[in-house]
Design an enzyme around this catalytic site. Sequence first.
Site, PDB file in Angstrom:
ATOM      1  N   ASP A 169      -2.856  -1.808   9.828  1.00  0.00           N
ATOM      2  CA  ASP A 169      -2.846  -1.895   8.367  1.00  0.00           C
ATOM      3  C   ASP A 169      -3.329  -3.237   7.833  1.00  0.00           C
ATOM      4  OD1 ASP A 169      -1.831   0.669   8.229  1.00  0.00           O
ATOM      5  OD2 ASP A 169       0.246   0.033   7.956  1.00  0.00           O
ATOM      6  N   LYS A 221       0.844  -1.194   0.000  1.00  0.00           N
ATOM      7  CA  LYS A 221       0.000   0.000   0.000  1.00  0.00           C
ATOM      8  C   LYS A 221       0.877   1.241   0.000  1.00  0.00           C
ATOM      9  CE  LYS A 221       0.842   1.352   4.419  1.00  0.00           C
ATOM     10  NZ  LYS A 221       1.504   2.647   4.784  1.00  0.00           N
TER      11      LYS A 221
END
Length: 319
Positions: A153, A11
């Site tokens: 996350d 990401k």
Amino acid sequence: MTSVTVRVPAKVNLQLSVGPPRDDGYHDLVNVFHAVSLFDEVTASDDLAARPGDAPAVVSGGCSVTVAVEGESADQVPLDGGNLAVRAALALAARAGRPPGVRLLIRKTIPVAGGMAGGSADAAAALVACDALWGLGLAREDLMDIAADLGSDVPFALLGCTAVGTGRGERLVPVEVTGRFHWVFALAEGGLSTAKVYSECDRMREANGEQVGWSQAGETLMAALAAGDAEALGGALVNDLQPAALMLCRPLARTLEAGREQGALGALVSGSGPTCAFLAGSADQAAALAMALEVAGVCRSVVTAYGPVPGAAIIPARP
């Protein structure tokens, strides 16, 4: 032997707005996650036979997890209970009535400690792979609950694409994106500790008497994503952790400047760093920017990618 392989993306944070420390030590965040085509793979196998050089298995409640790592900075990945993928497998085993064990093989491409959530991605992949291997068939919502307990996350690595995360980043709302965005990532020597970057951010704010508020870039950023407007998106990228990352790793400032000089539409430190992310207007422009950064010698290596891409997903077995 039965095995399941899951591919999971890295990401980049398009916006990372950081609030003051909470009583539990975390920070409230407004975090726009964007999954990109830089992938790790995690294979979960029921073949528990010991191999030469294996690290000792991690055992909890009768479940044994062995992990091996190949690829990018493999020697920097822990092989014990500090490995987030191991913790994910054990957490799922506890939910499943503790199957006897699993062997995890992690193939790394995502930088280690690079601000691109590689460890969290591996944890998400381990959840999906072990769920399939053990035939649990848990709903994605149940996997998301386990993921949120593992790290801020991890849920996004399950979801993928683009999403706004609030709380610690674990409460996600998907974002509609038009088209594809092209990225260049400059990988640094070594890594940065996420905890140290947050601590430095707090220290710098206190020293500067900074009043913590939320960035106003959000509306512009969302509009750019919806319109597929790379130039507008490049101008809206925000990372509140960037000053702290630059303080802890001074060469990153030169890396960011080099990318801007070579025509990047936007440049920022990815997450807690030290990977630097550059937005380009097209795949060809990304390739040219990557070559220019390599020639400039301002980073260890350079990779290109695009986004958004889906989250953790099972891939067919290799022949």
